[in-house]
Design a protein around this motif. Sequence first.
Motif, PDB file in Angstrom:
ATOM      1  N   LEU A  92       0.815  -1.210   0.000  1.00  0.00           N
ATOM      2  CA  LEU A  92       0.000   0.000   0.000  1.00  0.00           C
ATOM      3  C   LEU A  92       0.850   1.261   0.000  1.00  0.00           C
ATOM      4  CD1 LEU A  92      -2.811  -1.033   2.529  1.00  0.00           C
ATOM      5  CD2 LEU A  92      -2.905  -1.027   0.021  1.00  0.00           C
ATOM      6  N   ALA A  93       2.081   1.153   0.471  1.00  0.00           N
ATOM      7  CA  ALA A  93       2.995   2.304   0.494  1.00  0.00           C
ATOM      8  C   ALA A  93       4.001   2.236  -0.649  1.00  0.00           C
ATOM      9  CB  ALA A  93       3.729   2.371   1.827  1.00  0.00           C
ATOM     10  N   GLY A  94       3.713   1.387  -1.658  1.00  0.00           N
ATOM     11  CA  GLY A  94       4.628   1.234  -2.783  1.00  0.00           C
ATOM     12  C   GLY A  94       5.533   0.035  -2.606  1.00  0.00           C
ATOM     13  N   GLN A  95       6.528  -0.076  -3.481  1.00  0.00           N
ATOM     14  CA  GLN A  95       7.492  -1.165  -3.382  1.00  0.00           C
ATOM     15  C   GLN A  95       8.227  -1.088  -2.043  1.00  0.00           C
ATOM     16  OE1 GLN A  95       8.042  -3.768  -5.533  1.00  0.00           O
ATOM     17  NE2 GLN A  95       6.223  -2.979  -6.597  1.00  0.00           N
ATOM     18  N   PRO A  96       8.522  -2.265  -1.428  1.00  0.00           N
ATOM     19  CA  PRO A  96       9.149  -2.253  -0.102  1.00  0.00           C
ATOM     20  C   PRO A  96      10.425  -1.410  -0.027  1.00  0.00           C
ATOM     21  CG  PRO A  96       8.410  -4.467  -0.631  1.00  0.00           C
ATOM     22  CD  PRO A  96       8.194  -3.644  -1.869  1.00  0.00           C
ATOM     23  N   GLU A  97      11.291  -1.501  -1.046  1.00  0.00           N
ATOM     24  CA  GLU A  97      12.529  -0.716  -1.012  1.00  0.00           C
ATOM     25  C   GLU A  97      12.234   0.775  -1.032  1.00  0.00           C
ATOM     26  OE1 GLU A  97      13.469  -3.675  -4.369  1.00  0.00           O
ATOM     27  OE2 GLU A  97      11.679  -3.274  -3.166  1.00  0.00           O
ATOM     28  N   GLU A  98      11.258   1.180  -1.876  1.00  0.00           N
ATOM     29  CA  GLU A  98      10.906   2.592  -1.961  1.00  0.00           C
ATOM     30  C   GLU A  98      10.247   3.062  -0.665  1.00  0.00           C
ATOM     31  OE1 GLU A  98      11.056   6.224  -3.694  1.00  0.00           O
ATOM     32  OE2 GLU A  98      11.847   4.354  -4.543  1.00  0.00           O
ATOM     33  N   ALA A  99       9.388   2.213  -0.083  1.00  0.00           N
ATOM     34  CA  ALA A  99       8.736   2.561   1.182  1.00  0.00           C
ATOM     35  C   ALA A  99       9.772   2.697   2.303  1.00  0.00           C
ATOM     36  CB  ALA A  99       7.697   1.508   1.548  1.00  0.00           C
ATOM     37  N   MET A 100      10.764   1.799   2.312  1.00  0.00           N
ATOM     38  CA  MET A 100      11.834   1.870   3.316  1.00  0.00           C
ATOM     39  C   MET A 100      12.648   3.141   3.120  1.00  0.00           C
ATOM     40  SD  MET A 100      13.064   0.226   5.910  1.00  0.00           S
ATOM     41  CE  MET A 100      14.505  -0.234   6.852  1.00  0.00           C
ATOM     42  N   ARG A 101      12.941   3.470   1.872  1.00  0.00           N
ATOM     43  CA  ARG A 101      13.718   4.683   1.571  1.00  0.00           C
ATOM     44  C   ARG A 101      12.962   5.932   2.036  1.00  0.00           C
ATOM     45  NH1 ARG A 101      14.533   3.383  -3.228  1.00  0.00           N
ATOM     46  NH2 ARG A 101      16.555   2.381  -2.990  1.00  0.00           N
ATOM     47  N   ASN A 102      11.654   5.954   1.802  1.00  0.00           N
ATOM     48  CA  ASN A 102      10.837   7.102   2.230  1.00  0.00           C
ATOM     49  C   ASN A 102      10.774   7.193   3.748  1.00  0.00           C
ATOM     50  OD1 ASN A 102      10.267   7.907  -0.395  1.00  0.00           O
ATOM     51  ND2 ASN A 102       8.377   6.724  -0.510  1.00  0.00           N
ATOM     52  N   ALA A 103      10.677   6.025   4.416  1.00  0.00           N
ATOM     53  CA  ALA A 103      10.642   6.016   5.882  1.00  0.00           C
ATOM     54  C   ALA A 103      11.943   6.561   6.452  1.00  0.00           C
ATOM     55  CB  ALA A 103      10.392   4.597   6.394  1.00  0.00           C
ATOM     56  N   ILE A 104      13.065   6.158   5.875  1.00  0.00           N
ATOM     57  CA  ILE A 104      14.370   6.646   6.324  1.00  0.00           C
ATOM     58  C   ILE A 104      14.475   8.151   6.100  1.00  0.00           C
ATOM     59  CG2 ILE A 104      16.830   6.613   5.751  1.00  0.00           C
ATOM     60  CD1 ILE A 104      16.548   3.580   5.283  1.00  0.00           C
ATOM     61  N   LYS A 105      14.008   8.595   4.929  1.00  0.00           N
ATOM     62  CA  LYS A 105      14.072  10.019   4.610  1.00  0.00           C
ATOM     63  C   LYS A 105      13.225  10.836   5.586  1.00  0.00           C
ATOM     64  CE  LYS A 105      13.715  13.136   0.621  1.00  0.00           C
ATOM     65  NZ  LYS A 105      13.383  13.218  -0.825  1.00  0.00           N
ATOM     66  N   THR A 106      12.047  10.322   5.933  1.00  0.00           N
ATOM     67  CA  THR A 106      11.184  11.025   6.890  1.00  0.00           C
ATOM     68  C   THR A 106      11.825  11.060   8.272  1.00  0.00           C
ATOM     69  OG1 THR A 106       9.190  10.340   5.685  1.00  0.00           O
ATOM     70  CG2 THR A 106       8.902  11.055   7.963  1.00  0.00           C
ATOM     71  N   ALA A 107      12.397   9.923   8.714  1.00  0.00           N
ATOM     72  CA  ALA A 107      13.046   9.874  10.026  1.00  0.00           C
ATOM     73  C   ALA A 107      14.220  10.844  10.083  1.00  0.00           C
ATOM     74  CB  ALA A 107      13.520   8.448  10.322  1.00  0.00           C
ATOM     75  N   GLU A 108      15.002  10.907   9.007  1.00  0.00           N
ATOM     76  CA  GLU A 108      16.142  11.826   8.986  1.00  0.00           C
ATOM     77  C   GLU A 108      15.668  13.274   9.007  1.00  0.00           C
ATOM     78  OE1 GLU A 108      19.759   9.420   6.829  1.00  0.00           O
ATOM     79  OE2 GLU A 108      18.385  10.556   5.546  1.00  0.00           O
ATOM     80  N   ALA A 109      14.527  13.534   8.372  1.00  0.00           N
ATOM     81  CA  ALA A 109      14.000  14.897   8.362  1.00  0.00           C
ATOM     82  C   ALA A 109      13.490  15.310   9.742  1.00  0.00           C
ATOM     83  CB  ALA A 109      12.871  15.008   7.334  1.00  0.00           C
ATOM     84  N   VAL A 110      12.930  14.346  10.491  1.00  0.00           N
ATOM     85  CA  VAL A 110      12.395  14.636  11.821  1.00  0.00           C
ATOM     86  C   VAL A 110      13.510  14.673  12.870  1.00  0.00           C
ATOM     87  CG1 VAL A 110      10.858  13.734  13.635  1.00  0.00           C
ATOM     88  CG2 VAL A 110      10.134  13.675  11.254  1.00  0.00           C
ATOM     89  N   ALA A 111      14.673  14.090  12.546  1.00  0.00           N
ATOM     90  CA  ALA A 111      15.789  13.966  13.486  1.00  0.00           C
ATOM     91  C   ALA A 111      16.134  15.300  14.150  1.00  0.00           C
ATOM     92  CB  ALA A 111      17.007  13.413  12.754  1.00  0.00           C
ATOM     93  N   PRO A 112      16.621  15.212  15.418  1.00  0.00           N
ATOM     94  CA  PRO A 112      16.945  13.994  16.162  1.00  0.00           C
ATOM     95  C   PRO A 112      15.697  13.267  16.656  1.00  0.00           C
ATOM     96  CG  PRO A 112      17.319  15.909  17.540  1.00  0.00           C
ATOM     97  CD  PRO A 112      16.978  16.429  16.182  1.00  0.00           C
TER      98      PRO A 112
END
Length: 496
Positions: free
Chosen positions: A303-323
């Motif tokens: 539902l969130a796209g291909q697993p690799e793309e979804a993982m990449r987006n999750a990482i990008k969001t976490a890095e944006a919210v960091a720390p």
Amino acid sequence: MIVKTLQRFFQGKSALMYLISSEEDRVERLLRVAADQAGLNSARFLTWSCVTSSNGDRSSEIVPDPVACLSHFVALQENAVLIFKDLHLLIEENPQLIRQLKECSVELRNSRKKIFFVSPRLVLPDELIPFFKIEDVPLPRFDELLNILKTVIQGHPSSESLKKSLTRDLRDKMVRAASGFTATEASDAFETALLNQESITLKAVDAVLEEKEALVRKSGVLEYVSTRAGSWQIGGLVNLKKWLNERNRAFSPDAAKHGLTPPKGVLVMGISGCGKSLCIKAIASQWKLPLLRLDMGKLYDGLAGQPEEAMRNAIKTAEAVAPCVLWIDEIEAGIANQNQKQAGGKEARVLALFLTWMQEKTSPVFVGATANEVEVLPPELMRKGRFDELFYMGLPLKDERLQILSIHMKRRKVDPARFDMEYLAESTEGLNGAEIEQGVISAIFESTSKNVELTEHVLANSLRSIVPLSRTMRERIQKIEAWARDRAQKASLETL
């Protein structure tokens, strides 16, 4: 900084660049700034999309067909920049377009004409990858978000009173609360927070944080988790608490002054029900950081796209919210185990992406992972340089069980001072934290239903009636303890 990267590209010989971003307008502004800094302030900017094409004055000079558009661009006798906004939707299975882009890469190599693809995701045929410079455009940083806040305040009906109420501390909190937003999202969040306001208070900061929770949910696989329990509300785990306390200021400016980098993460393994998940929540609470939970089930459901793309987006969001703290619960269920790794497929690709990120990441994202069956995880996931430490959480000791009992009784307005806690702690031998909690709840239900006072006898009987996991899965637990004995740090003073 992305502007410097773009400036170097304008000054170089390469002609094609792929920019991964959903912020088309912001990317165009960044390109104009970079072009000016590269000495191309007179360059002509042209844009192409599926529905419009323009050379800046809305004329029809740029033709709708992308292949013809490229031919027209190559023929221009001036410095120019061509921005394609939707071409990722058309480029696959389009041999004429692929060939034309290859020709452009050669013909424009020594010119001052550049072609940019702007797309929210990377979509390029394999044969075009070598011809493109590929850059992931980062989300706005502190200075850019600060300028957006100033612009919003300047355009507010109560601009002057807002400026007077904006202290340096409130300003910094507002801007940091907006980290992880696109420029448009940040502007909208600031405007919403200041709607009908004549002064800026902490309520405005909270309003921006509420918008951030919505942003995290939009990723599809991340959940913003509220943290209330501090590490002091977890019984025992002296070694783990000591490790956390030593790194309590790891994300502060003081740590950076001493040359210290933020810790990368911990992997907490052990028996079910011993508080592994609660421990990760406590880390975020103790360090006063946002907690994001990565839902591995949603990662693979499509539902969130291909697993690799979804993982990449999750990482990008976490890095944006960091720390922040990124919580991965039962990591062995979502990250490829040994068998899946050998078979290849999406699990192995997600593992490769995650391993690379854990090794190379510089953003202050602390990964808190839990595992029940750590022995099935690939060894490269657990080596130093990815997780800072591997902790084992076994069955609680007597002193820890006493603390756990007290915590759950106090939460339910039962005063532990009324009871012989040593006696009750002995009644919990072999129980994990979750089982102790359930025993307390059952005893309160029993006394309430019978309309009698809660006594030691009722509590002890309730706790002793539980058939513990340590009995039903004795062999499995012995195997886990044997594996962890020489491979993991003890979370408690004496566990293994």
